[in-house]
Design a protein around this motif. Structure first.
Motif, mmCIF file in Angstrom:
data_model
loop_
_atom_site.group_PDB
_atom_site.id
_atom_site.type_symbol
_atom_site.label_atom_id
_atom_site.label_comp_id
_atom_site.label_asym_id
_atom_site.label_seq_id
_atom_site.Cartn_x
_atom_site.Cartn_y
_atom_site.Cartn_z
ATOM 1 N N GLN A 86 0.828 -1.215 0.000
ATOM 2 C CA GLN A 86 0.000 0.000 0.000
ATOM 3 C C GLN A 86 0.859 1.261 0.000
ATOM 4 O OE1 GLN A 86 -2.980 -0.264 -0.615
ATOM 5 N NE2 GLN A 86 -4.256 1.363 0.217
ATOM 6 N N GLY A 87 1.916 1.264 -0.820
ATOM 7 C CA GLY A 87 2.752 2.452 -0.967
ATOM 8 C C GLY A 87 3.806 2.606 0.089
ATOM 9 N N GLY A 88 3.923 1.700 1.046
ATOM 10 C CA GLY A 88 4.934 1.800 2.089
ATOM 11 C C GLY A 88 5.837 0.584 2.085
ATOM 12 N N GLN A 89 7.042 0.746 2.625
ATOM 13 C CA GLN A 89 7.947 -0.382 2.772
ATOM 14 C C GLN A 89 7.757 -1.000 4.143
ATOM 15 O OE1 GLN A 89 12.069 -0.338 1.235
ATOM 16 N NE2 GLN A 89 12.694 -0.752 3.344
ATOM 17 N N ALA A 90 7.659 -2.304 4.185
ATOM 18 C CA ALA A 90 7.439 -3.012 5.439
ATOM 19 C C ALA A 90 8.372 -4.206 5.519
ATOM 20 C CB ALA A 90 5.982 -3.463 5.537
ATOM 21 N N ASN A 91 8.614 -4.678 6.725
ATOM 22 C CA ASN A 91 9.435 -5.853 6.955
ATOM 23 C C ASN A 91 8.539 -7.021 7.307
ATOM 24 O OD1 ASN A 91 11.955 -4.573 6.578
ATOM 25 N ND2 ASN A 91 11.787 -3.679 8.616
ATOM 26 N N MET A 92 8.685 -8.101 6.567
ATOM 27 C CA MET A 92 7.767 -9.226 6.649
ATOM 28 C C MET A 92 8.474 -10.475 7.162
ATOM 29 S SD MET A 92 5.614 -10.955 3.514
ATOM 30 C CE MET A 92 4.358 -9.660 3.472
ATOM 31 N N PHE A 93 7.797 -11.188 8.055
ATOM 32 C CA PHE A 93 8.194 -12.529 8.465
ATOM 33 C C PHE A 93 7.193 -13.512 7.883
ATOM 34 C CE2 PHE A 93 10.742 -12.134 12.709
ATOM 35 C CZ PHE A 93 11.817 -11.639 12.000
ATOM 36 N N ALA A 94 7.682 -14.617 7.330
ATOM 37 C CA ALA A 94 6.829 -15.733 6.948
ATOM 38 C C ALA A 94 7.031 -16.826 7.983
ATOM 39 C CB ALA A 94 7.187 -16.242 5.558
ATOM 40 N N VAL A 95 5.931 -17.287 8.589
ATOM 41 C CA VAL A 95 6.015 -18.147 9.767
ATOM 42 C C VAL A 95 5.057 -19.332 9.641
ATOM 43 C CG1 VAL A 95 6.597 -16.159 11.196
ATOM 44 C CG2 VAL A 95 4.209 -16.887 11.047
ATOM 45 N N ASP A 96 5.318 -20.335 10.459
ATOM 46 C CA ASP A 96 4.367 -21.414 10.677
ATOM 47 C C ASP A 96 3.421 -20.935 11.780
ATOM 48 O OD1 ASP A 96 2.957 -23.605 11.534
ATOM 49 O OD2 ASP A 96 4.706 -24.887 11.873
ATOM 50 N N PRO A 97 2.147 -20.644 11.468
ATOM 51 C CA PRO A 97 1.266 -20.044 12.481
ATOM 52 C C PRO A 97 1.046 -20.928 13.693
ATOM 53 C CG PRO A 97 0.038 -20.624 10.485
ATOM 54 C CD PRO A 97 1.478 -20.763 10.157
ATOM 55 N N VAL A 98 1.089 -22.242 13.518
ATOM 56 C CA VAL A 98 0.865 -23.141 14.650
ATOM 57 C C VAL A 98 1.973 -22.989 15.684
ATOM 58 C CG1 VAL A 98 0.692 -25.563 15.338
ATOM 59 C CG2 VAL A 98 -0.461 -24.778 13.262
ATOM 60 N N ARG A 99 3.223 -22.872 15.226
ATOM 61 C CA ARG A 99 4.362 -22.772 16.135
ATOM 62 C C ARG A 99 4.645 -21.334 16.558
ATOM 63 N NH1 ARG A 99 9.687 -24.833 14.307
ATOM 64 N NH2 ARG A 99 10.113 -24.597 16.532
ATOM 65 N N PHE A 100 4.469 -20.384 15.648
ATOM 66 C CA PHE A 100 4.935 -19.028 15.901
ATOM 67 C C PHE A 100 4.039 -18.262 16.866
ATOM 68 C CE2 PHE A 100 5.553 -14.502 14.869
ATOM 69 C CZ PHE A 100 6.934 -14.424 14.982
ATOM 70 N N ARG A 101 2.765 -18.611 16.950
ATOM 71 C CA ARG A 101 1.852 -17.818 17.775
ATOM 72 C C ARG A 101 2.310 -17.759 19.232
ATOM 73 N NH1 ARG A 101 -4.007 -20.619 18.276
ATOM 74 N NH2 ARG A 101 -4.318 -18.691 19.445
ATOM 75 N N ALA A 102 2.985 -18.805 19.714
ATOM 76 C CA ALA A 102 3.438 -18.824 21.107
ATOM 77 C C ALA A 102 4.516 -17.783 21.371
ATOM 78 C CB ALA A 102 3.964 -20.212 21.469
ATOM 79 N N TRP A 103 5.174 -17.273 20.327
ATOM 80 C CA TRP A 103 6.270 -16.318 20.477
ATOM 81 C C TRP A 103 5.811 -14.874 20.444
ATOM 82 C CZ3 TRP A 103 11.543 -17.879 20.787
ATOM 83 C CH2 TRP A 103 11.762 -19.253 20.660
ATOM 84 N N THR A 104 4.527 -14.642 20.286
ATOM 85 C CA THR A 104 4.005 -13.282 20.172
ATOM 86 C C THR A 104 3.440 -12.821 21.510
ATOM 87 O OG1 THR A 104 1.839 -14.100 19.435
ATOM 88 C CG2 THR A 104 3.469 -13.604 17.721
ATOM 89 N N PRO A 105 3.185 -11.513 21.667
ATOM 90 C CA PRO A 105 2.608 -11.024 22.923
ATOM 91 C C PRO A 105 1.301 -11.725 23.250
ATOM 92 C CG PRO A 105 3.420 -9.185 21.619
ATOM 93 C CD PRO A 105 3.513 -10.400 20.742
ATOM 94 N N LEU A 106 0.998 -11.778 24.528
ATOM 95 C CA LEU A 106 -0.120 -12.578 25.029
ATOM 96 C C LEU A 106 -1.432 -12.279 24.320
ATOM 97 C CD1 LEU A 106 -1.100 -14.579 27.194
ATOM 98 C CD2 LEU A 106 -1.469 -12.629 28.695
ATOM 99 N N GLY A 107 -1.767 -10.989 24.152
ATOM 100 C CA GLY A 107 -3.030 -10.638 23.523
ATOM 101 C C GLY A 107 -3.118 -11.127 22.090
ATOM 102 N N THR A 108 -1.984 -11.130 21.383
ATOM 103 C CA THR A 108 -1.952 -11.616 20.005
ATOM 104 C C THR A 108 -1.967 -13.132 19.973
ATOM 105 O OG1 THR A 108 -0.711 -9.648 19.340
ATOM 106 C CG2 THR A 108 -0.632 -11.538 17.850
ATOM 107 N N ALA A 109 -1.193 -13.751 20.856
ATOM 108 C CA ALA A 109 -1.107 -15.214 20.872
ATOM 109 C C ALA A 109 -2.455 -15.862 21.137
ATOM 110 C CB ALA A 109 -0.086 -15.652 21.917
ATOM 111 N N THR A 110 -3.302 -15.213 21.913
ATOM 112 C CA THR A 110 -4.601 -15.797 22.265
ATOM 113 C C THR A 110 -5.725 -15.375 21.315
ATOM 114 O OG1 THR A 110 -4.937 -13.975 23.838
ATOM 115 C CG2 THR A 110 -4.041 -16.028 24.715
ATOM 116 N N ASP A 111 -5.400 -14.631 20.272
ATOM 117 C CA ASP A 111 -6.399 -14.179 19.303
ATOM 118 C C ASP A 111 -6.505 -15.213 18.185
ATOM 119 O OD1 ASP A 111 -7.992 -12.919 17.432
ATOM 120 O OD2 ASP A 111 -7.039 -10.957 17.670
#
Length: 382
Positions: free
Chosen positions: A115-140
């Motif tokens: 959308q016109g901006g530069q961003a930094n992207m991670f490609a992840v396995d959602p099953v494994r990676f969700r545990a590494w995110t902040p609590l509110g995100t991990a439980t969403d």
């Protein structure tokens, strides 16, 4: 759809290498360098024995039906490593053998245009990676279901800055361009990383495989571990200590409003239900009992959850902290306020803190350990 001028995302206090994901590199994925999109795509270099790729063109990603498994524990990352080239199995084995390293996960990464901006992207396995995110995100669950369906997720800041809306399709430009649906936004908890996709989508975009590394090492001497990571992964790597002050959430003097997004906020909010109880005591108990949700049991005695309640005690003190209609001993949004309720009932809010902690675990050594840790938290966030 609104039009947005081309811009770069403003990322304060972010390490330079992470901001660009190897900004100096303009090679292909096959060469092991991160492809950084400028205003116009660069032609792909020829690789011996390999036919040149076709010119980039928009591709629609067809949603899959993958559903993420339920969150069973959290893994707070201690270090983020961005390597100069994909991390090999040999390097990964060296990292895993470093003192105190408990868990390691690799991610694909690269800089893209969105959308016109530069961003930094991670490609992840959602099953494994969700545990590494902040609590509110991990439980969403909705966010991780979206990633499992080949949609993309952004940080809250990027959603605001670029005016993105969930359910809308957007072009993500890497080595190829994909029309992909935005599945939601949340706190990603990693400096400079503002977009997540599943690994299949990341390969289609052309992200560099296994160039990022997250390391969990509870109890490690951080300076010693940082040196070990540099030797294991290579001197060219950017190794970011996520415990440095600029990457840490700030403790609020008042209990935060709304749904907490981290254990820190959850301890603060729960302590607010018992006047006189400091959040630092809950944080100390959470660290001792489960290392903030890393080890939720059952223990040898049968205790369960992030605050290690015995089921019989839970039946008396369990609460529905998040209003979802059930009191779940394994859910931190229920377990932490239940711990506050238990401590309060045993005198924590009436000046009998040591007695309340003793009631939690009948050991003077435990009481001393909790109080010492609570003092450490108070000093750290003063």
């Amino acid at each position: 759809m609104r039009r947005f001028a081309r811009r770069h995302l403003a990322l304060r206090g972010v390490p330079a290498v992470v901001v660009a994901i190897a900004v100096a590199a303009t090679g292909t994925v096959a060469s092991g360098a991160a492809y950084v999109m400028t205003s116009e795509p660069k032609a792909e270099r020829a690789t011996p024995g390999r036919a040149p790729a076709a010119a980039a063109r928009p591709t629609t990603v067809v949603p899959a039906s993958e559903q993420p498994s339920a969150l069973k524990h959290v893994v707070p990352p201690d270090f983020l490593v961005i390597s100069g080239q994909p991390v090999s199995k040999r390097q990964l084995a060296k990292v895993s053998k470093l003192a105190h390293v408990r868990e390691v996960i690799t991610v694909d990464a690269g800089a893209v245009r969105l959308q016109g901006g530069q961003a930094n992207m991670f490609a992840v396995d959602p099953v494994r990676f969700r545990a590494w995110t902040p609590l509110g995100t991990a439980t969403d669950d909705a966010l991780w279901t979206a990633l499992g369906r080949d949609q993309f997720v952004v940080s809250d800041d990027v959603q605001r800055q670029l005016g993105l809306r969930s359910g809308m399709q957007y072009a993500i430009q890497g080595r190829t361009q994909l029309m992909t649906t935005m599945g939601g936004a949340g706190s990603l908890g990693l400096p400079g990383i503002n977009v997540l996709v599943g690994r299949t989508t990341g390969r289609r975009i052309g992200l560099v495989p296994d160039i990022g590394l997250l390391v969990n090492a509870p109890g490690a001497d951080l300076d010693t571990l940082q040196g070990g990571l540099r030797r294991a992964v290579g001197a060219q790597s950017q190794i970011i200590n996520l415990h440095e002050k600029q990457y840490q959430p700030q403790a609020n003097k008042k209990a935060p409003r709304g749904r907490p997004t981290s254990y820190l906020q959850l301890y603060q909010q729960a302590a607010g239900t018992c006047p006189g109880l400091s959040w630092t005591v809950l944080a100390a108990i959470g660290q001792i009992e489960s290392d903030h949700g890393r080890n939720v049991g059952p223990s040898s005695a049968g205790a369960l959850g992030p605050m290690q309640f015995m089921p019989a005690t839970w039946r008396s003190y369990g609460v529905d902290g998040d209003g979802d209609g059930k009191a779940d001993i394994m859910d931190p949004f229920d377990a932490v306020p239940a711990a506050a309720k238990y401590l309060c009932a045993n005198g924590a809010g009436r000046g009998s803190l040591s007695r309340a902690i003793w009631a939690y675990n009948h050991s003077q050594a435990y009481v001393n350990a909790v109080l010492n840790l609570a003092h450490s938290y108070a000093r750290r966030f003063s």
